[in-house]
Design an enzyme around this catalytic site. Sequence first.
Site, PDB file in Angstrom:
ATOM      1  N   PHE A 153      -7.613  -4.060   6.279  1.00  0.00           N
ATOM      2  CA  PHE A 153      -6.939  -4.747   7.390  1.00  0.00           C
ATOM      3  C   PHE A 153      -5.439  -4.450   7.417  1.00  0.00           C
ATOM      4  O   PHE A 153      -4.806  -4.586   8.466  1.00  0.00           O
ATOM      5  CB  PHE A 153      -7.083  -6.271   7.246  1.00  0.00           C
ATOM      6  CG  PHE A 153      -8.477  -6.794   7.388  1.00  0.00           C
ATOM      7  CD1 PHE A 153      -9.034  -7.003   8.645  1.00  0.00           C
ATOM      8  CD2 PHE A 153      -9.233  -7.113   6.268  1.00  0.00           C
ATOM      9  CE1 PHE A 153     -10.311  -7.507   8.778  1.00  0.00           C
ATOM     10  CE2 PHE A 153     -10.518  -7.621   6.397  1.00  0.00           C
ATOM     11  CZ  PHE A 153     -11.055  -7.807   7.649  1.00  0.00           C
ATOM     12  N   LEU A 158       0.824  -1.218   0.000  1.00  0.00           N
ATOM     13  CA  LEU A 158       0.000   0.000   0.000  1.00  0.00           C
ATOM     14  C   LEU A 158       0.856   1.265   0.000  1.00  0.00           C
ATOM     15  O   LEU A 158       0.352   2.351  -0.280  1.00  0.00           O
ATOM     16  CB  LEU A 158      -0.949   0.020   1.210  1.00  0.00           C
ATOM     17  CG  LEU A 158      -1.984  -1.104   1.299  1.00  0.00           C
ATOM     18  CD1 LEU A 158      -2.979  -0.819   2.421  1.00  0.00           C
ATOM     19  CD2 LEU A 158      -2.733  -1.290  -0.015  1.00  0.00           C
ATOM     20  N   PRO A 203       5.628  -4.116  31.179  1.00  0.00           N
ATOM     21  CA  PRO A 203       5.485  -2.654  31.134  1.00  0.00           C
ATOM     22  C   PRO A 203       4.374  -2.246  30.167  1.00  0.00           C
ATOM     23  O   PRO A 203       4.265  -2.813  29.076  1.00  0.00           O
ATOM     24  CB  PRO A 203       6.850  -2.158  30.624  1.00  0.00           C
ATOM     25  CG  PRO A 203       7.790  -3.280  30.889  1.00  0.00           C
ATOM     26  CD  PRO A 203       6.998  -4.544  30.854  1.00  0.00           C
ATOM     27  N   GLY A 204       3.570  -1.284  30.561  1.00  0.00           N
ATOM     28  CA  GLY A 204       2.511  -0.776  29.683  1.00  0.00           C
ATOM     29  C   GLY A 204       1.210  -1.545  29.784  1.00  0.00           C
ATOM     30  O   GLY A 204       0.196  -1.117  29.231  1.00  0.00           O
ATOM     31  N   LYS A 233      -3.394   3.921  14.739  1.00  0.00           N
ATOM     32  CA  LYS A 233      -4.826   3.575  14.637  1.00  0.00           C
ATOM     33  C   LYS A 233      -5.683   4.811  14.888  1.00  0.00           C
ATOM     34  O   LYS A 233      -6.675   5.045  14.191  1.00  0.00           O
ATOM     35  CB  LYS A 233      -5.180   2.480  15.645  1.00  0.00           C
ATOM     36  CG  LYS A 233      -4.646   1.114  15.279  1.00  0.00           C
ATOM     37  CD  LYS A 233      -5.405   0.480  14.127  1.00  0.00           C
ATOM     38  CE  LYS A 233      -4.578  -0.562  13.423  1.00  0.00           C
ATOM     39  NZ  LYS A 233      -5.150  -1.089  12.205  1.00  0.00           N
ATOM     40  N   SER A 236      -8.916  -0.611  16.760  1.00  0.00           N
ATOM     41  CA  SER A 236      -8.507  -1.458  17.884  1.00  0.00           C
ATOM     42  C   SER A 236      -8.904  -0.823  19.200  1.00  0.00           C
ATOM     43  O   SER A 236      -8.930   0.417  19.329  1.00  0.00           O
ATOM     44  CB  SER A 236      -6.978  -1.617  17.841  1.00  0.00           C
ATOM     45  OG  SER A 236      -6.508  -2.158  19.040  1.00  0.00           O
ATOM     46  N   TYR A 247     -11.574  -3.615  17.498  1.00  0.00           N
ATOM     47  CA  TYR A 247     -11.510  -4.996  17.986  1.00  0.00           C
ATOM     48  C   TYR A 247     -10.937  -5.012  19.398  1.00  0.00           C
ATOM     49  O   TYR A 247      -9.959  -4.329  19.678  1.00  0.00           O
ATOM     50  CB  TYR A 247     -10.570  -5.865  17.146  1.00  0.00           C
ATOM     51  CG  TYR A 247     -10.697  -5.795  15.647  1.00  0.00           C
ATOM     52  CD1 TYR A 247     -11.892  -5.484  15.009  1.00  0.00           C
ATOM     53  CD2 TYR A 247      -9.590  -6.091  14.862  1.00  0.00           C
ATOM     54  CE1 TYR A 247     -11.960  -5.461  13.616  1.00  0.00           C
ATOM     55  CE2 TYR A 247      -9.658  -6.065  13.479  1.00  0.00           C
ATOM     56  CZ  TYR A 247     -10.843  -5.738  12.868  1.00  0.00           C
ATOM     57  OH  TYR A 247     -10.901  -5.713  11.494  1.00  0.00           O
ATOM     58  N   PHE A 248     -11.467  -5.896  20.233  1.00  0.00           N
ATOM     59  CA  PHE A 248     -10.836  -6.148  21.525  1.00  0.00           C
ATOM     60  C   PHE A 248      -9.752  -7.221  21.297  1.00  0.00           C
ATOM     61  O   PHE A 248      -8.815  -6.947  20.581  1.00  0.00           O
ATOM     62  CB  PHE A 248     -11.897  -6.389  22.602  1.00  0.00           C
ATOM     63  CG  PHE A 248     -12.426  -5.037  23.089  1.00  0.00           C
ATOM     64  CD1 PHE A 248     -13.110  -4.193  22.219  1.00  0.00           C
ATOM     65  CD2 PHE A 248     -12.145  -4.564  24.355  1.00  0.00           C
ATOM     66  CE1 PHE A 248     -13.506  -2.907  22.610  1.00  0.00           C
ATOM     67  CE2 PHE A 248     -12.538  -3.289  24.761  1.00  0.00           C
ATOM     68  CZ  PHE A 248     -13.222  -2.459  23.881  1.00  0.00           C
ATOM     69  N   TYR A 283       2.045   2.255  17.716  1.00  0.00           N
ATOM     70  CA  TYR A 283       1.034   1.486  16.973  1.00  0.00           C
ATOM     71  C   TYR A 283      -0.357   2.060  17.232  1.00  0.00           C
ATOM     72  O   TYR A 283      -1.129   2.318  16.306  1.00  0.00           O
ATOM     73  CB  TYR A 283       1.084   0.006  17.391  1.00  0.00           C
ATOM     74  CG  TYR A 283      -0.152  -0.762  16.980  1.00  0.00           C
ATOM     75  CD1 TYR A 283      -0.389  -1.080  15.657  1.00  0.00           C
ATOM     76  CD2 TYR A 283      -1.105  -1.149  17.935  1.00  0.00           C
ATOM     77  CE1 TYR A 283      -1.535  -1.762  15.272  1.00  0.00           C
ATOM     78  CE2 TYR A 283      -2.253  -1.831  17.565  1.00  0.00           C
ATOM     79  CZ  TYR A 283      -2.472  -2.137  16.233  1.00  0.00           C
ATOM     80  OH  TYR A 283      -3.607  -2.801  15.862  1.00  0.00           O
TER      81      TYR A 283
HETATM   82  P1  NAD Z   1      -1.928  -9.676  10.211  1.00  0.00           P
HETATM   83  O1  NAD Z   1      -0.532  -9.159  10.336  1.00  0.00           O
HETATM   84  O2  NAD Z   1      -2.152 -11.136  10.281  1.00  0.00           O
HETATM   85  O3  NAD Z   1      -2.618  -9.110   8.893  1.00  0.00           O
HETATM   86  C1  NAD Z   1      -2.258  -7.878   8.319  1.00  0.00           C
HETATM   87  C2  NAD Z   1      -1.894  -8.147   6.862  1.00  0.00           C
HETATM   88  O4  NAD Z   1      -1.564  -6.923   6.224  1.00  0.00           O
HETATM   89  C3  NAD Z   1      -0.688  -9.070   6.728  1.00  0.00           C
HETATM   90  O5  NAD Z   1      -1.025 -10.129   5.855  1.00  0.00           O
HETATM   91  C4  NAD Z   1       0.412  -8.180   6.146  1.00  0.00           C
HETATM   92  O6  NAD Z   1       1.285  -8.897   5.321  1.00  0.00           O
HETATM   93  C5  NAD Z   1      -0.411  -7.130   5.416  1.00  0.00           C
HETATM   94  N1  NAD Z   1       0.233  -5.820   5.261  1.00  0.00           N
HETATM   95  C6  NAD Z   1       0.821  -5.064   6.230  1.00  0.00           C
HETATM   96  N2  NAD Z   1       1.266  -3.923   5.706  1.00  0.00           N
HETATM   97  C7  NAD Z   1       0.964  -3.938   4.376  1.00  0.00           C
HETATM   98  C8  NAD Z   1       1.181  -3.041   3.296  1.00  0.00           C
HETATM   99  N3  NAD Z   1       1.831  -1.896   3.469  1.00  0.00           N
HETATM  100  N4  NAD Z   1       0.718  -3.385   2.075  1.00  0.00           N
HETATM  101  C9  NAD Z   1       0.082  -4.555   1.885  1.00  0.00           C
HETATM  102  N5  NAD Z   1      -0.148  -5.451   2.865  1.00  0.00           N
HETATM  103  C10 NAD Z   1       0.293  -5.137   4.098  1.00  0.00           C
HETATM  104  O7  NAD Z   1      -2.784  -8.930  11.343  1.00  0.00           O
HETATM  105  P2  NAD Z   1      -4.268  -9.212  11.833  1.00  0.00           P
HETATM  106  O8  NAD Z   1      -4.197  -9.729  13.221  1.00  0.00           O
HETATM  107  O9  NAD Z   1      -5.029  -9.953  10.810  1.00  0.00           O
HETATM  108  O10 NAD Z   1      -4.788  -7.723  11.924  1.00  0.00           O
HETATM  109  C11 NAD Z   1      -5.564  -7.132  10.896  1.00  0.00           C
HETATM  110  C12 NAD Z   1      -5.892  -5.705  11.292  1.00  0.00           C
HETATM  111  O11 NAD Z   1      -6.564  -5.714  12.544  1.00  0.00           O
HETATM  112  C13 NAD Z   1      -4.669  -4.809  11.490  1.00  0.00           C
HETATM  113  O12 NAD Z   1      -4.973  -3.534  10.978  1.00  0.00           O
HETATM  114  C14 NAD Z   1      -4.491  -4.763  12.992  1.00  0.00           C
HETATM  115  O13 NAD Z   1      -3.876  -3.565  13.403  1.00  0.00           O
HETATM  116  C15 NAD Z   1      -5.935  -4.829  13.455  1.00  0.00           C
HETATM  117  N6  NAD Z   1      -6.100  -5.371  14.813  1.00  0.00           N
HETATM  118  C16 NAD Z   1      -5.598  -6.616  15.108  1.00  0.00           C
HETATM  119  C17 NAD Z   1      -5.737  -7.117  16.398  1.00  0.00           C
HETATM  120  C18 NAD Z   1      -5.180  -8.481  16.769  1.00  0.00           C
HETATM  121  O14 NAD Z   1      -5.036  -8.757  17.972  1.00  0.00           O
HETATM  122  N7  NAD Z   1      -4.876  -9.361  15.844  1.00  0.00           N
HETATM  123  C19 NAD Z   1      -6.383  -6.365  17.379  1.00  0.00           C
HETATM  124  C20 NAD Z   1      -6.903  -5.106  17.027  1.00  0.00           C
HETATM  125  C21 NAD Z   1      -6.751  -4.626  15.722  1.00  0.00           C
END
Ligand code: NAD
Length: 348
Positions: free
Chosen positions: A80, A59, A292-293, A152, A124, A176-177, A148
């Site tokens: 995502f 992206l 921490p945190g 968000k 998040s 998301y929690f 991070y």
């Molecule tokens: P993940 O890392 O499994 O999925 C994210 C995907 O995005 C990965 O496949 C990665 O390769 C791809 N990606 C990252 N940067 C990119 C870029 N610049 N261009 C193209 N692709 C890119 O993570 P997830 O757990 O599936 O999380 C999905 C979303 O949910 C994220 O935005 C994350 O911040 C958010 N989120 C996750 C959680 C959690 O606990 N898993 C909690 C709250 C929010």
Amino acid sequence: MRVLVTGGAGYIGSHACVELAGRGHELVLVDNFSNSSPLVAGRLATLTGREPELHRADLRDRAAVDGLFKGRGIDAVIHFAALKAVGDSCRRPLDYFDNNIGGTIHLLQAMRAHGVGRLVFSSSATVYGDPDGVPVREDAPLRVTNPYGRTKLVMEQLIGDLCTSDPGFRAVNLRYFNPVGAHPSGLIGEAPGGVPDNLMPYVCQVAVGLRERLAVFGGDWPTVDGTGVRDYIHVMDLARAHADALDFLVRGHRSASINLGTGQGTSVLQLVRAFERASGRAVPYEIVDRRPGDVAEVYADPSLAHRLLGWRAEHDIDAMCRDAWHWQSRNPGGYADGPAAPGGAAAS
Ligand code: NAD
Ligand code: UDP
């Protein structure tokens, strides 16, 4: 609808793709595989009966993002793609700003250029930082505690400004929690690279014999048993909410930020016991210093999701542990070629 799914090869994105395909949407997936494996495509084909259209692109490459929209008739985007590890973001904040915020700006520009006005965004509970009280409602103060989380919050704000400036652009921020679990087939699931920082994948790796014991971060929190309490949510419930959020936008509703949780708090030790019951395996642990945190207790008030989307979590902690274990025991090392994530895959 034809839906562009960024980060569609990742943990939550891949599960959402199964749900969206099941509801008849046509999907275009894009991922740079920085934290996922192209092998997920074959698993998705097995689950949905159709090879997904999956593009390798980043992206941060504006022209490539623009190219994804050209001639594809995209109706909506689910976003995502992001880097998501809290500790990693403290070590290299600029990379997080560049990847998460920079990538989102390119995506929003391309959506505008191609007249696409519906967005579902992965936010998040981290935007609440250390909340004043639980359960946490969407109108709680937003105050992030790490880079991070800041990405968000900034992304929510950018999207909000765009919605204000253009009545034709509407978005749902899903906060998301703690997503856990896996598709009940055991074909797709969470495959963190390196040492997992998040609780459930660490517990899975202890149970499967990859790690000796769980370190429980603090036994003196002001909680039910002294260990940290979180709102774990099954990834299949989360997946369903994305399809519901798309329907919400199609019905013409205003933009919204919505919590996705069960509303139930579960302590670390309660999760360990549930996992032992579900897996039949012992999960040895020791109580160590607090991380921490960390905060004592965070869980959602999920009532807005029910009011606006008609959505409620359906899976309890036993089902989350059962499906997490099913995935882990069938795929001990994750997808065969594994993700190459330098900082692990912990997220908040
Ligand atoms: P993940 O890392 O499994 O999925 C994210 C995907 O995005 C990965 O496949 C990665 O390769 C791809 N990606 C990252 N940067 C990119 C870029 N610049 N261009 C193209 N692709 C890119 O993570 P997830 O757990 O599936 O999380 C999905 C979303 O949910 C994220 O935005 C994350 O911040 C958010 N989120 C996750 C959680 C959690 O606990 N898993 C909690 C709250 C929010
Ligand atoms: N936790 C733990 N040991 C671990 C990982 C996490 O005791 O190896 C605890 C952590 O202190 C918190 C809970 O498990 O109370 C959930 O942590 P996670 O990192 O999964 O989610 P977050 O803290 O981001 O909500």
